[in-house]
Structures are given as C-alpha cells and as structure tokens.
Design an enzyme around this catalytic site. Structure first.
Site, PDB file in Angstrom:
ATOM      1  N   GLU A   1     -68.429 -43.158  -2.715  1.00 16.32           N
ATOM      2  CA  GLU A   1     -68.279 -41.712  -2.529  1.00 16.32           C
ATOM      3  C   GLU A   1     -67.327 -41.019  -3.506  1.00 16.32           C
ATOM      4  O   GLU A   1     -67.648 -39.956  -4.024  1.00 16.32           O
ATOM      5  CB  GLU A   1     -67.818 -41.406  -1.094  1.00 16.32           C
ATOM      6  CG  GLU A   1     -68.888 -41.627  -0.021  1.00 16.32           C
ATOM      7  CD  GLU A   1     -68.758 -42.958   0.697  1.00 16.32           C
ATOM      8  OE1 GLU A   1     -68.311 -43.940   0.059  1.00 16.32           O
ATOM      9  OE2 GLU A   1     -69.096 -43.020   1.893  1.00 16.32           O
TER      10      GLU A   1
ATOM     11  N   GLU B   1     -70.574 -47.522   6.360  1.00 20.19           N
ATOM     12  CA  GLU B   1     -69.890 -46.965   7.526  1.00 20.19           C
ATOM     13  C   GLU B   1     -70.725 -47.152   8.798  1.00 20.19           C
ATOM     14  O   GLU B   1     -70.190 -47.388   9.882  1.00 20.19           O
ATOM     15  CB  GLU B   1     -69.565 -45.488   7.264  1.00 20.19           C
ATOM     16  CG  GLU B   1     -68.351 -45.325   6.346  1.00 20.19           C
ATOM     17  CD  GLU B   1     -68.653 -44.686   4.977  1.00 20.19           C
ATOM     18  OE1 GLU B   1     -69.561 -43.838   4.910  1.00 20.19           O
ATOM     19  OE2 GLU B   1     -67.983 -45.040   3.989  1.00 20.19           O
TER      20      GLU B   1
HETATM   21  N1  COA Z   1     -79.096 -39.684  -0.938  1.00 14.36           N
HETATM   22  C1  COA Z   1     -80.283 -39.149  -1.249  1.00 14.36           C
HETATM   23  N2  COA Z   1     -81.246 -39.813  -1.905  1.00 14.36           N
HETATM   24  C2  COA Z   1     -80.989 -41.080  -2.258  1.00 14.36           C
HETATM   25  C3  COA Z   1     -79.766 -41.704  -1.967  1.00 14.36           C
HETATM   26  C4  COA Z   1     -78.797 -40.948  -1.268  1.00 14.36           C
HETATM   27  N3  COA Z   1     -77.619 -41.464  -0.899  1.00 14.36           N
HETATM   28  N4  COA Z   1     -79.793 -42.969  -2.454  1.00 14.36           N
HETATM   29  C5  COA Z   1     -81.002 -43.114  -3.018  1.00 14.36           C
HETATM   30  N5  COA Z   1     -81.725 -41.988  -2.906  1.00 14.36           N
HETATM   31  C6  COA Z   1     -83.085 -41.734  -3.363  1.00 14.36           C
HETATM   32  C7  COA Z   1     -83.153 -41.620  -4.890  1.00 14.36           C
HETATM   33  O1  COA Z   1     -82.807 -40.317  -5.304  1.00 14.36           O
HETATM   34  C8  COA Z   1     -84.590 -41.949  -5.123  1.00 14.36           C
HETATM   35  O2  COA Z   1     -85.382 -40.818  -4.796  1.00 14.36           O
HETATM   36  P1  COA Z   1     -86.620 -40.381  -5.770  1.00 14.36           P
HETATM   37  O3  COA Z   1     -87.535 -41.575  -5.752  1.00 14.36           O
HETATM   38  O4  COA Z   1     -87.184 -39.172  -5.111  1.00 14.36           O
HETATM   39  O5  COA Z   1     -86.009 -40.165  -7.127  1.00 14.36           O
HETATM   40  C9  COA Z   1     -84.897 -42.992  -4.061  1.00 14.36           C
HETATM   41  O6  COA Z   1     -83.903 -42.844  -3.061  1.00 14.36           O
HETATM   42  C10 COA Z   1     -84.832 -44.411  -4.584  1.00 14.36           C
HETATM   43  O7  COA Z   1     -83.552 -44.601  -5.189  1.00 14.36           O
HETATM   44  P2  COA Z   1     -83.363 -45.216  -6.656  1.00 14.36           P
HETATM   45  O8  COA Z   1     -82.018 -44.782  -7.153  1.00 14.36           O
HETATM   46  O9  COA Z   1     -84.546 -44.892  -7.505  1.00 14.36           O
HETATM   47  O10 COA Z   1     -83.367 -46.772  -6.334  1.00 14.36           O
HETATM   48  P3  COA Z   1     -82.665 -47.923  -7.160  1.00 14.36           P
HETATM   49  O11 COA Z   1     -83.128 -49.196  -6.543  1.00 14.36           O
HETATM   50  O12 COA Z   1     -82.863 -47.727  -8.616  1.00 14.36           O
HETATM   51  O13 COA Z   1     -81.077 -47.750  -6.883  1.00 14.36           O
HETATM   52  C11 COA Z   1     -79.114 -47.466  -5.493  1.00 14.36           C
HETATM   53  C12 COA Z   1     -80.547 -48.033  -5.622  1.00 14.36           C
HETATM   54  C13 COA Z   1     -78.699 -47.649  -4.046  1.00 14.36           C
HETATM   55  C14 COA Z   1     -78.176 -48.255  -6.421  1.00 14.36           C
HETATM   56  C15 COA Z   1     -79.101 -45.981  -5.900  1.00 14.36           C
HETATM   57  O14 COA Z   1     -80.154 -45.313  -5.225  1.00 14.36           O
HETATM   58  C16 COA Z   1     -77.813 -45.268  -5.569  1.00 14.36           C
HETATM   59  O15 COA Z   1     -76.807 -45.463  -6.238  1.00 14.36           O
HETATM   60  N6  COA Z   1     -77.835 -44.413  -4.504  1.00 14.36           N
HETATM   61  C17 COA Z   1     -76.685 -43.624  -4.113  1.00 14.36           C
HETATM   62  C18 COA Z   1     -75.711 -44.466  -3.318  1.00 14.36           C
HETATM   63  C19 COA Z   1     -74.502 -43.644  -2.964  1.00 14.36           C
HETATM   64  O16 COA Z   1     -73.782 -43.155  -3.805  1.00 14.36           O
HETATM   65  N7  COA Z   1     -74.282 -43.484  -1.655  1.00 14.36           N
HETATM   66  C20 COA Z   1     -73.185 -42.713  -1.151  1.00 14.36           C
HETATM   67  C21 COA Z   1     -73.678 -41.393  -0.725  1.00 14.36           C
HETATM   68  S1  COA Z   1     -72.415 -40.439   0.031  1.00 14.36           S
END
Ligand code: COA
Length: 251
Positions: free
Chosen positions: A129, A109
């Site tokens: 989401e 977004e």
């Molecule tokens: N909000 C808060 N924290 C987030 C985040 C989010 N949207 N996306 C990632 N993080 C944090 C993780 O919790 C992690 O924190 P930690 O190290 O304290 O555990 C850190 O960022 C690294 O993320 P991680 O998931 O370990 O990295 P990855 O490379 O394995 O995966 C993604 C990357 C993007 C696939 C995965 O982080 C993810 O699916 N994030 C959420 C995306 C999402 O749903 N966004 C919409 C939100 S409304």
C-alpha cells in the site's frame, strides 16, 4: 462476488471476482459482512476462505478507492471494510484461509482475520500500500501487528518486502506451506479436525482467544454471561412470572 455454500458442517466462503484477482470493492465488503452473519446463524462449524482463479486476493480495489473523496474514503470505505473484516475475525467458528494465490494488501489483511493460513508454495504475500501512497487499511497496521508482530509488518508495510510462501511461514505469516494445487486438500483435512472436536468447547475457546487478542472483548464477555444467564431457572421463572402477570419467585 462472495459465494457461500455450507455442507456437512463446513462453510466455504469464496471471493469470486477472478478477472480482477478478487480485489475487494465496497459492495464485496458488504457481502462479506452479510455472509458472516449467515454463517453465524447457520450450522457451519468451520469456515474455509479462498479466492476463485489465480489469486487469493490482490487487495482493496485500487480503482474504487482511488475514485473516492477523502471524506467518503475515511467514512464508508474504511468503516464498511472494518465491519466486514471484524465480522470475519469475530466469527465464533474457526476460519481457515486457503491461500492458493497471492495475498497482497487487503488480501493479507483478510487472511489475517483467519485462525489459520495455508499457503501454496508459489504464492506471494505482502503489503504494497505505501508504494501506492496509501496506508495499509482494514486493520493492516492493527490486527496484522497483533497477529503477526510489529517487525514483520514494518518490513512489509514500510520497506515493501514481499515474501514467498516459505519465508512467510518462517515469519509466522502462514502456518503451513503446501505444493501448488494441494491447499484445498489440507484445508479439508484441517476442517475435519475441527469437526472432530467438541463444537461448544471449540466455540467457547475461540471466543476466549479472541478476547485475549482484543477482538471486541466487551462483547465477548457479555455473550458468555448471556449464555449462562439464558440457561438458568432464574430466567425461566422471570419469564413465567411475566407471562402469568405475577411477581417472580426467585427463592
Ligand atoms: N485493484 C483493482 N484491480 C486490480 C488489483 C487491485 N488491487 N489487482 C489487480 N487488479 C486487476 C488488474 O488491473 C488487471 O485488470 P485488467 O485485466 O482489467 O487490466 C487484473 O486485475 C489482473 O491483474 P494483472 O496485474 O494483469 O495480473 P498479474 O498476474 O500480472 O499481476 C499482481 C498480479 C497481484 C502482482 C498485480 O495485479 C498487482 O500488483 N496488483 C495490485 C496489488 C496491490 O497493490 N494491492 C494493494 C491494493 S491497496
């Protein structure tokens, strides 16, 4: 957490929370709005928006919004996020989003607020989401639909499809795909193109495109009229008359 530097007409706006993949908190949204005001009042003629570390932006901070009451969520989280995203989308200078990492949820977004998106070939883009039980916020069903079309938003938001960079380009979500590590080079090239063009013409043109794209057209109409009115002899005479305590002579 949102860094801004301006050099040679280029503003670099960087989401700087790499340990959380630049997930946006309410505080970061406020900072983004403030940074946009600084850009608007400064000398930059083009903006490059990017994320520090391996992600562009992984969306709204899930922990932050999950802790909000429904009222607080509906009020400040939505309102403040919109204010920031609107401020970015409504800058009068062109904005280039440099996606050298994933753009998910709020990250997509945010990228939608830019005038042009460059994606490195390894990135993923989508709207996860509804899989978390929340709606795509910060205009993820509004500006995203206007800019990308409803069908691609349906695919991401309703069916959870996440696209790679090449598919995103085919669908119009991004404009250019480039090798990993090279997005900043192309971003600089495209910024240089903007700098080579007429600055006022570019600003005015962006305002007109934004008006057509329903980015607050009433304010844009007033801003354009205000620019004209502020350059007239009429205003000079009106101000002189006020200061000299006499009736203005508009003849
Ligand atoms: N909000 C808060 N924290 C987030 C985040 C989010 N949207 N996306 C990632 N993080 C944090 C993780 O919790 C992690 O924190 P930690 O190290 O304290 O555990 C850190 O960022 C690294 O993320 P991680 O998931 O370990 O990295 P990855 O490379 O394995 O995966 C993604 C990357 C993007 C696939 C995965 O982080 C993810 O699916 N994030 C959420 C995306 C999402 O749903 N966004 C919409 C939100 S409304």
């Amino acid at each position: 957490m949102i860094d801004l530097s301006v050099r040679d007409g280029i503003a670099r706006l960087v989401l700087n929370r790499p340990d959380k993949l630049n997930a946006l908190t309410a505080e970061m949204c406020d900072m983004l709005a403030a940074r946009c005001r600084e850009i608007e009042r400064g000398t930059a003629r083009v903006v490059i928006l990017s994320g520090a570390g391996k992600a562009f932006c992984a969306g709204g901070d899930i922990e932050a919004w999950a802790g909000e009451t429904p009222e607080a969520f509906g009020d400040h989280w939505v309102r403040d996020g919109h204010a920031a995203f609107d401020a970015l989308a409504r800058l009068t200078v062109p904005v280039i989003a440099q996606l050298d990492g994933h753009a998910l949820g709020g990250g997509l977004e945010l990228a939608a607020c830019a005038d042009l998106r460059i994606a490195e070939q390894h990135i993923k883009i989508g709207q996860p989401e509804t899989g978390l039980g929340i709606i795509p916020g910060w205009s993820g069903t509004q500006r995203a639909v206007r800019r990308f079309g409803a069908q691609v938003v349906r695919r991401m938001a309703l069916f959870g499809e996440v696209f790679d960079a090449e598919e995103a380009r085919r669908l119009g979500l991004v404009d250019h795909v480039i090798a990993t590590g090279a997005a900043h080079v192309l971003a600089e090239d495209l910024a240089a193109r903007v700098l080579s063009r007429g600055p006022q013409a570019t600003k005015l043109t962006k305002m007109l495109i934004n008006a057509a794209d329903r980015e607050d057209p009433e304010r844009i109409a007033e801003a354009l009229a205000g620019r004209i009115a502020a350059g007239t002899d009429e205003l000079r005479e009106g101000l002189s008359a006020f200061r000299e305590k006499r009736k203005p002579d508009f003849s």
